[in-house]
Every structure is written in structure tokens, then in C-alpha cells.
Scaffold this active site. Sequence first.
Site, PDB file in Angstrom:
ATOM      1  N   TYR A 108       0.837  -1.206   0.000  1.00 43.22           N
ATOM      2  CA  TYR A 108       0.000   0.000   0.000  1.00 43.22           C
ATOM      3  C   TYR A 108       0.867   1.251   0.000  1.00 43.22           C
ATOM      4  O   TYR A 108       1.906   1.294   0.659  1.00 43.22           O
ATOM      5  CB  TYR A 108      -0.877   0.055   1.256  1.00 43.22           C
ATOM      6  N   TYR A 147      -0.987  -9.986   0.468  1.00 41.13           N
ATOM      7  CA  TYR A 147       0.110  -9.512   1.317  1.00 41.13           C
ATOM      8  C   TYR A 147       0.033 -10.115   2.710  1.00 41.13           C
ATOM      9  O   TYR A 147      -1.051 -10.453   3.187  1.00 41.13           O
ATOM     10  CB  TYR A 147       0.130  -7.975   1.382  1.00 41.13           C
ATOM     11  N   ARG A 157      -3.417 -11.721   3.582  1.00 39.34           N
ATOM     12  CA  ARG A 157      -4.688 -11.256   3.045  1.00 39.34           C
ATOM     13  C   ARG A 157      -4.854 -11.761   1.613  1.00 39.34           C
ATOM     14  O   ARG A 157      -3.924 -11.658   0.812  1.00 39.34           O
ATOM     15  CB  ARG A 157      -4.752  -9.715   3.003  1.00 39.34           C
ATOM     16  N   HIS A 160      -7.675  -8.281  -2.573  1.00 37.93           N
ATOM     17  CA  HIS A 160      -8.951  -7.629  -2.266  1.00 37.93           C
ATOM     18  C   HIS A 160      -8.894  -6.151  -2.603  1.00 37.93           C
ATOM     19  O   HIS A 160      -7.831  -5.539  -2.641  1.00 37.93           O
ATOM     20  CB  HIS A 160      -9.315  -7.804  -0.783  1.00 37.93           C
ATOM     21  N   HIS A 162     -10.801  -2.623  -1.211  1.00 39.59           N
ATOM     22  CA  HIS A 162     -11.675  -2.035  -0.192  1.00 39.59           C
ATOM     23  C   HIS A 162     -12.688  -1.129  -0.881  1.00 39.59           C
ATOM     24  O   HIS A 162     -12.324  -0.335  -1.756  1.00 39.59           O
ATOM     25  CB  HIS A 162     -10.861  -1.212   0.804  1.00 39.59           C
TER      26      HIS A 162
HETATM   27 FE   FE2 Z   1      -6.315  -4.287   2.604  1.00 40.70          FE
END
Ligand code: FE2
Lengths: 242, 199
Positions: A108, A147, A157, A160, A162
Site C-alpha cells: 500500500y 500480502y 490477506r 482484495h 476495499h
Molecule cells: Fe487491505
Amino acid sequence: MTDLGPLIPRNRAVHPVAYDVDYKTSVTRSPNLPLLSMESTLTEESGPRFGHGLLGPLDNNLILNWTKGAAPAIGERILVHGRVLDEHARPVPRTLVEVWQANAGGRYRHVKDGYLAPLDPNFGGCGRTLTDEAGYFQFLTIRPGAYPWPNRANDWRPMHIHFSVFGHSFGQRLISQMYFEGDPLIERCPIAATIKARSQLDRLVAPLDMTSARPLDFLAYKFDIVLRGRRQTMFENKLEGM
Amino acid sequence: MVQKLDTLTETPSQTAGPYVHIGCIPTFAGLEGIYPEDLGKRAIDEGAQGEIVTITGSVFDGTGWALRDAMIESWQPDAQGRFPGQEGADPKVNGFARFAADGDSGEYTLRTVKPGAVPMRGGGWQAPHISLWITARGINIGLQTRIYFSDEDNSRDPLLLRIEQRHRVQTLIAQKTGDGLYRFDIRLQGEGETVFLDL
Ligand SMILES: [Fe+2]
């Protein structure tokens, strides 16, 4: 302003549990006491509205919006599209949909993310759009990477995106995540598993949609979102002062 | 067998996660320039009618630790109790604001106008209040609550009257700490747990 009726009470059974030992952060951030339930009031039934003046031309194109069109983001090109509906299956038009996601490597662009995977200089990771009259929205983006995250010793995770959706009432406010069909990490994810009914979790898994994929350009995934509806009967009391 | 209902069910929530700021308050995450400015940056514009108030507080977890990653949204009417979109509403009151707990101190600040009372369906009035929606890592579905004000008459508010344990009413009341200044802390769990709402 006409009284459209109170919001339909939330069916909490479809939602994740607040407290889940396998999602460690939830242990100290979940209320112990019951929520105070009441019929919605004007406060929850009204809500912010946003117009097209808010949006830039690339806001729903995460491949290009970070560089203002100068250079495309790295990754597998995908279209993510769908409709926002209410519980009566009616479209929710002109509502703001915001998304954020990791880059193709699972990193991110956030001051707090220090994962090994590098930042992509051409990828910011957020986008937004308004639904059209039919409740339809679309985003062009890259498939986010899976990740690892600090929870149990080796939790990852699934891929995905959000999603944040407003609807027309503050009481419809919803944040969720879209997963990708066929991802084996969904089964293993403690956050996905906070939703206890498998049939409900399945509703967050977007299927590959070859009818909307563009040959030699991008694959497509379909993701429909349902917000709370309003209870309409001819027997409602009038809202005083409206 | 019975007929099949043609209604749908709300999409399940998932946590906003630690990186909610990227999508909702991009400059907080370090994404300057992606949008001209963050959505909900100001609850009011200059010239809003009424008493300007500044509310500060923290969101505490069950151990008493102030969250550094919470994102809060607020929604409220103008000083006359009119929401944006209603006839006669103050055009300088946006009604909606978004703010984050500070990454170092965990404190949030909301500068806005004190809202007016809001009518109930079927009669009666709600005391002046601001609706809050709280998201963060570890919060699996956004938490709704309200800010009422210690210097207003809250005695006939229909929501506050429904709180059985009367001492818990205090968890929804911002305490006046100075001229136009209020303190409103949110406790997610345990002693002094805030009353969270389902409406
Ligand atoms: Fe996330």
C-alpha cells in the site's frame, strides 16, 4: 421533502461478528455491551450527497490517476464493475463509491505500510466514482497482490479491493471488501472469516466476467453491492415538520 | 414451499483496515495531489450561522489505549436543525465531515456549528446531536454513535431516554471545557463503554 419511511433494520446476521479471537485486533476493539436499537430518525435517513463537480476525469481509473495519465501502473489490468442496489433491488443512483487497494506486489502507498514489496511509482491506490441512474459503476485498475500481515504467525490477506459506499442516508453507510473468484487465500483469511455464514462471505467474492472483459486489454470482475432500504407502507406516520 | 421474496439483503461489512485513509483521507496517508482536497475536510464553510464549536477526543480500545488509526465521519444539521438538502438549510453547513485520530497523539478534532434540535417521526424532538460513524482496523462493522452537548437540555431526547442504565447516558454527552470547546471520548470496550447504536 417526502417521508420515504424508516430504514429497514440492519440484519446483523449477515455481518461479521465484532469479536473474533482469530482477528486479534478485534479483541480489544469490539464493544462488550449490546447496541442500542431504535427505529431510524431523520438523522440516519438523511445523508451527504455528492455531485459530478467533485470528480476528476481519471478518478475511477487507478491505472492512470496517480500519474495524471502520464504512465500506467504495473500489474494485471482489470475492470471492476457492478451496481449499487437497495434491499428492494432498486438501483441507488448518483451515490459515491470509493475504493482503495494494494499495488500488484501487495504494497500500500501509506506511511504505515513497510512491506518488502516495492511501491509502484505509477500507482497511488485509490479511486472514486458516482453511480449512474441505474446504480452502475466501474473502475479500471490492476489486480492487487496478496500480502502478509501481523496477526497469527503467517497470515496473508487474499487479493482484495476495499469499498466505501454512501447511499443516500447516513444510516446506509457501508465499508466492505471485494475478493476475487478462485483465490485460495480467502479460505485462510481471519478477516474474511469474521463473517460466519459462508453464503454471506460468498457475496463478497467477485466472479470473473468475460462478457465485460476487453480482448487484448483487460479482464473484468463483477461486484454488486446492496445497501439498506427504506420501509415503505401506506400506514406510516408523517415526519413532523417535514 | 412458499413464494420467494424478491428482496435483497445488505452486503456484509468488512473492516476498513489500517489503510482506510488511502481511500477516504488520502492526504493523511501521504497521497497528496490525487484529489484537489480530501472529502469532508470541513463540516462548515466560513459564514455558517450559529455557535461555532470545537470538539476534541480520542477513541480508546478495551485496554485504554487511544487508537492511532481510527477514521471518523460525522453528519449533522445546521443550527436550526435542518440537514443539507432540506428547504432553508444553511448553505454554509456541509453537514458531513471526515477526520482521523492523529497518528501520534490519537486525538481527533471536529470544528463545526452546534446543531439544532431535529424532529421525530410522529412528533417530539431530538436534542441537538451529531451522528458519528467510526471505522478502524479491528472494527468489523462501522460503529454508530452520537455526540450530545452537556449545556443543552437532553432530558426529553427519545434516544437517550431508551438507555436503561442511566449512568451510560453520559457516554454520549460532550463535556463543555471552555468557550465553544467540548471533549468527547469514545470507549470501544469495557469500563465506561460508549453506547453504540443500531438505527
Ligand atoms: Fe487491505
